[in-house]
Design a protein around this motif. Sequence first.
Motif, PDB file in Angstrom:
ATOM      1  N   GLY A  69       6.785 -11.488   7.021  1.00 37.43           N
ATOM      2  CA  GLY A  69       8.219 -11.634   6.763  1.00 37.43           C
ATOM      3  C   GLY A  69       8.840 -10.995   5.433  1.00 37.43           C
ATOM      4  O   GLY A  69       9.838 -11.126   4.990  1.00 37.43           O
ATOM      5  N   VAL A  70       7.721 -10.055   4.896  1.00 37.78           N
ATOM      6  CA  VAL A  70       8.196  -9.717   3.547  1.00 37.78           C
ATOM      7  C   VAL A  70       8.791  -8.254   3.971  1.00 37.78           C
ATOM      8  O   VAL A  70       8.536  -7.658   4.904  1.00 37.78           O
ATOM      9  CB  VAL A  70       6.729  -9.253   2.695  1.00 37.78           C
ATOM     10  CG1 VAL A  70       6.473 -10.767   2.220  1.00 37.78           C
ATOM     11  CG2 VAL A  70       5.876  -8.538   3.258  1.00 37.78           C
ATOM     12  N   PRO A  71       9.297  -7.577   2.800  1.00 41.69           N
ATOM     13  CA  PRO A  71      10.175  -6.256   2.935  1.00 41.69           C
ATOM     14  C   PRO A  71       9.105  -5.252   2.892  1.00 41.69           C
ATOM     15  O   PRO A  71       7.820  -5.391   2.610  1.00 41.69           O
ATOM     16  CB  PRO A  71      10.877  -6.183   1.547  1.00 41.69           C
ATOM     17  CG  PRO A  71      11.135  -7.621   1.185  1.00 41.69           C
ATOM     18  CD  PRO A  71       9.961  -8.445   1.553  1.00 41.69           C
ATOM     19  N   PHE A  72       9.277  -4.293   3.847  1.00 44.64           N
ATOM     20  CA  PHE A  72       8.398  -3.132   4.166  1.00 44.64           C
ATOM     21  C   PHE A  72       8.116  -2.351   2.621  1.00 44.64           C
ATOM     22  O   PHE A  72       7.057  -1.708   2.733  1.00 44.64           O
ATOM     23  CB  PHE A  72       8.840  -2.032   5.142  1.00 44.64           C
ATOM     24  CG  PHE A  72       8.872  -2.378   6.438  1.00 44.64           C
ATOM     25  CD1 PHE A  72       7.808  -2.241   7.151  1.00 44.64           C
ATOM     26  CD2 PHE A  72      10.005  -3.085   7.036  1.00 44.64           C
ATOM     27  CE1 PHE A  72       7.771  -2.655   8.418  1.00 44.64           C
ATOM     28  CE2 PHE A  72       9.785  -3.502   8.450  1.00 44.64           C
ATOM     29  CZ  PHE A  72       8.533  -3.133   9.023  1.00 44.64           C
ATOM     30  N   GLU A  73       9.002  -2.705   1.528  1.00 43.15           N
ATOM     31  CA  GLU A  73       8.777  -2.066   0.505  1.00 43.15           C
ATOM     32  C   GLU A  73       7.955  -2.775  -0.579  1.00 43.15           C
ATOM     33  O   GLU A  73       7.447  -2.570  -1.724  1.00 43.15           O
ATOM     34  CB  GLU A  73      10.049  -1.777  -0.239  1.00 43.15           C
ATOM     35  CG  GLU A  73      11.040  -0.641   0.377  1.00 43.15           C
ATOM     36  CD  GLU A  73      11.583  -1.586   1.578  1.00 43.15           C
ATOM     37  OE1 GLU A  73      11.691  -2.839   1.598  1.00 43.15           O
ATOM     38  OE2 GLU A  73      12.350  -0.819   2.551  1.00 43.15           O
ATOM     39  N   GLN A  74       7.396  -4.046  -0.099  1.00 43.12           N
ATOM     40  CA  GLN A  74       6.473  -4.870  -0.855  1.00 43.12           C
ATOM     41  C   GLN A  74       5.031  -4.252  -0.707  1.00 43.12           C
ATOM     42  O   GLN A  74       4.282  -4.522  -2.129  1.00 43.12           O
ATOM     43  CB  GLN A  74       6.673  -6.511  -0.419  1.00 43.12           C
ATOM     44  CG  GLN A  74       6.050  -7.351  -1.376  1.00 43.12           C
ATOM     45  CD  GLN A  74       6.742  -8.612  -1.642  1.00 43.12           C
ATOM     46  OE1 GLN A  74       7.222  -9.022  -0.574  1.00 43.12           O
ATOM     47  NE2 GLN A  74       6.113  -9.655  -2.592  1.00 43.12           N
ATOM     48  N   VAL A  75       4.581  -3.921   0.173  1.00 35.49           N
ATOM     49  CA  VAL A  75       3.021  -3.636   0.268  1.00 35.49           C
ATOM     50  C   VAL A  75       3.147  -2.114   0.774  1.00 35.49           C
ATOM     51  O   VAL A  75       3.737  -1.840   1.811  1.00 35.49           O
ATOM     52  CB  VAL A  75       2.141  -4.172   0.911  1.00 35.49           C
ATOM     53  CG1 VAL A  75       0.716  -3.653   1.076  1.00 35.49           C
ATOM     54  CG2 VAL A  75       2.130  -5.926   0.532  1.00 35.49           C
ATOM     55  N   ILE A  76       2.816  -1.195  -0.067  1.00 36.68           N
ATOM     56  CA  ILE A  76       3.139   0.417   0.387  1.00 36.68           C
ATOM     57  C   ILE A  76       1.866   1.179   0.392  1.00 36.68           C
ATOM     58  O   ILE A  76       1.022   1.051  -0.429  1.00 36.68           O
ATOM     59  CB  ILE A  76       3.800   1.142  -0.680  1.00 36.68           C
ATOM     60  CG1 ILE A  76       5.418   0.307  -0.732  1.00 36.68           C
ATOM     61  CG2 ILE A  76       4.219   2.479  -0.197  1.00 36.68           C
ATOM     62  CD1 ILE A  76       6.139   0.841  -1.746  1.00 36.68           C
ATOM     63  N   GLY A  77       1.313   1.628   1.626  1.00 34.64           N
ATOM     64  CA  GLY A  77       0.284   2.533   1.877  1.00 34.64           C
ATOM     65  C   GLY A  77       0.613   4.039   1.620  1.00 34.64           C
ATOM     66  O   GLY A  77       1.413   4.557   2.377  1.00 34.64           O
ATOM     67  N   ILE A  78      -0.178   4.568   0.870  1.00 34.89           N
ATOM     68  CA  ILE A  78       0.089   6.086   0.763  1.00 34.89           C
ATOM     69  C   ILE A  78      -1.261   6.893   1.043  1.00 34.89           C
ATOM     70  O   ILE A  78      -2.369   6.464   0.416  1.00 34.89           O
ATOM     71  CB  ILE A  78       0.829   6.327  -0.445  1.00 34.89           C
ATOM     72  CG1 ILE A  78       1.964   5.731  -0.845  1.00 34.89           C
ATOM     73  CG2 ILE A  78       0.631   8.087  -0.984  1.00 34.89           C
ATOM     74  CD1 ILE A  78       2.393   5.989  -2.453  1.00 34.89           C
ATOM     75  N   ILE A  79      -1.198   7.784   1.967  1.00 34.59           N
ATOM     76  CA  ILE A  79      -2.421   8.649   2.255  1.00 34.59           C
ATOM     77  C   ILE A  79      -2.301   9.827   1.906  1.00 34.59           C
ATOM     78  O   ILE A  79      -1.156  10.559   1.937  1.00 34.59           O
ATOM     79  CB  ILE A  79      -2.469   8.595   3.866  1.00 34.59           C
ATOM     80  CG1 ILE A  79      -3.872   9.179   4.080  1.00 34.59           C
ATOM     81  CG2 ILE A  79      -1.384   9.017   4.732  1.00 34.59           C
ATOM     82  CD1 ILE A  79      -4.301   8.961   5.739  1.00 34.59           C
ATOM     83  N   ALA A  80      -3.410  10.603   1.212  1.00 39.11           N
ATOM     84  CA  ALA A  80      -3.392  11.777   0.821  1.00 39.11           C
ATOM     85  C   ALA A  80      -2.995  12.899   2.059  1.00 39.11           C
ATOM     86  O   ALA A  80      -3.306  12.716   3.288  1.00 39.11           O
ATOM     87  CB  ALA A  80      -4.720  12.297   0.296  1.00 39.11           C
ATOM     88  N   GLY A  81      -2.013  13.826   1.735  1.00 36.78           N
ATOM     89  CA  GLY A  81      -1.672  14.826   2.787  1.00 36.78           C
ATOM     90  C   GLY A  81      -0.489  14.116   3.733  1.00 36.78           C
ATOM     91  O   GLY A  81       0.121  15.140   4.366  1.00 36.78           O
ATOM     92  N   GLY A  82      -0.026  12.932   3.341  1.00 35.31           N
ATOM     93  CA  GLY A  82       1.309  12.543   3.983  1.00 35.31           C
ATOM     94  C   GLY A  82       1.191  11.802   5.235  1.00 35.31           C
ATOM     95  O   GLY A  82      -0.187  11.696   5.660  1.00 35.31           O
ATOM     96  N   ASP A  83       2.149  11.355   5.735  1.00 38.02           N
ATOM     97  CA  ASP A  83       2.062  10.449   7.103  1.00 38.02           C
ATOM     98  C   ASP A  83       1.558  11.291   7.888  1.00 38.02           C
ATOM     99  O   ASP A  83       0.777  10.386   8.905  1.00 38.02           O
ATOM    100  CB  ASP A  83       3.364   9.893   7.313  1.00 38.02           C
ATOM    101  CG  ASP A  83       3.970   8.821   6.235  1.00 38.02           C
ATOM    102  OD1 ASP A  83       3.132   8.456   5.648  1.00 38.02           O
ATOM    103  OD2 ASP A  83       5.221   8.378   6.494  1.00 38.02           O
ATOM    104  N   GLY A  84       1.545  12.381   8.167  1.00 34.27           N
ATOM    105  CA  GLY A  84       0.926  13.452   8.966  1.00 34.27           C
ATOM    106  C   GLY A  84      -0.623  13.144   9.180  1.00 34.27           C
ATOM    107  O   GLY A  84      -1.137  13.290  10.272  1.00 34.27           O
TER     108      GLY A  84
END
Length: 270
Positions: free
Chosen positions: A85-100
């Motif tokens: 139940g936490v905000p989507f902005e509390q844990v953020i996953g970033i992948i090289a090359g973007g979401d694609g």
Amino acid sequence: MQLSTEKESNYNNLEQMPTGELLRHINDEDKTVALAVERELPAIEKLVDIVTERMKAGGRLFYIGAGTSGRLGVVDASECPPTFGVPFEQVIGIIAGGDGAIRKAVEFAEDDAEQAWIDMQAYDINSKDVVVGIAASGTTPYVIGGLRKANEQGLATGCVVCNSDTPVAAEAQYPVAVVTGPEFLTGSTRMKAGTAQKLVLNMLTTSVMIKLGKVKGNKMVDMQLTNHKLVDRGTRMVMQETGLEEAVAEQLLKEQGSVRKAVDYFKSTR
């Protein structure tokens, strides 16, 4: 020095193995993963504690990675809001090359040592946050550069790698190095190394969320009610805590929006 994850498999002539033998040997290798993770429990504990400390102060957890490692970070981050139940902005996953790149590999994206920090700027990253680099090899430039810049900017940094004495771990203040050794399929770190990383990420966010009060007893009392299965699960939790009949418990749950709120409301009216 050759990375242990890149060493020759302990098995050969795989294409000649019967199905049962293939599965048995893969399973034998998988059995070693939990033991490798166990050896890193003290390091994982330190990472859990710093993430918890920073989140209590208003910080967030960022994962950065490429390929399978990046995807695992995105998956773990995306599962925190519905589970806790936490905000989507509390844990953020970033992948090289973007979401694609989650679905389709982006060539050479992991080789840009400057891009990770650029990617994190979209989230107004600041010194309260923690950046955890995920890289099976421990040599990914995207992750190394991101951790280095985060250190320069005063952020806490950690990592999850699957080799010892790596450049990624050298940049991390709180390194976790789960040494999984040669893969069944030589160099295929989506196998044992990926499993090890998944286990560590599960341990990290689950432990942090428990310490942040997002769990009561052993229940996900703040989970989002996003499908019928979760409504049914939440209804059972409310029934267990309040003694209400199923229909009444379900109605109360839907009205209040979470198990915690439903139980608290019930107790406040008694």
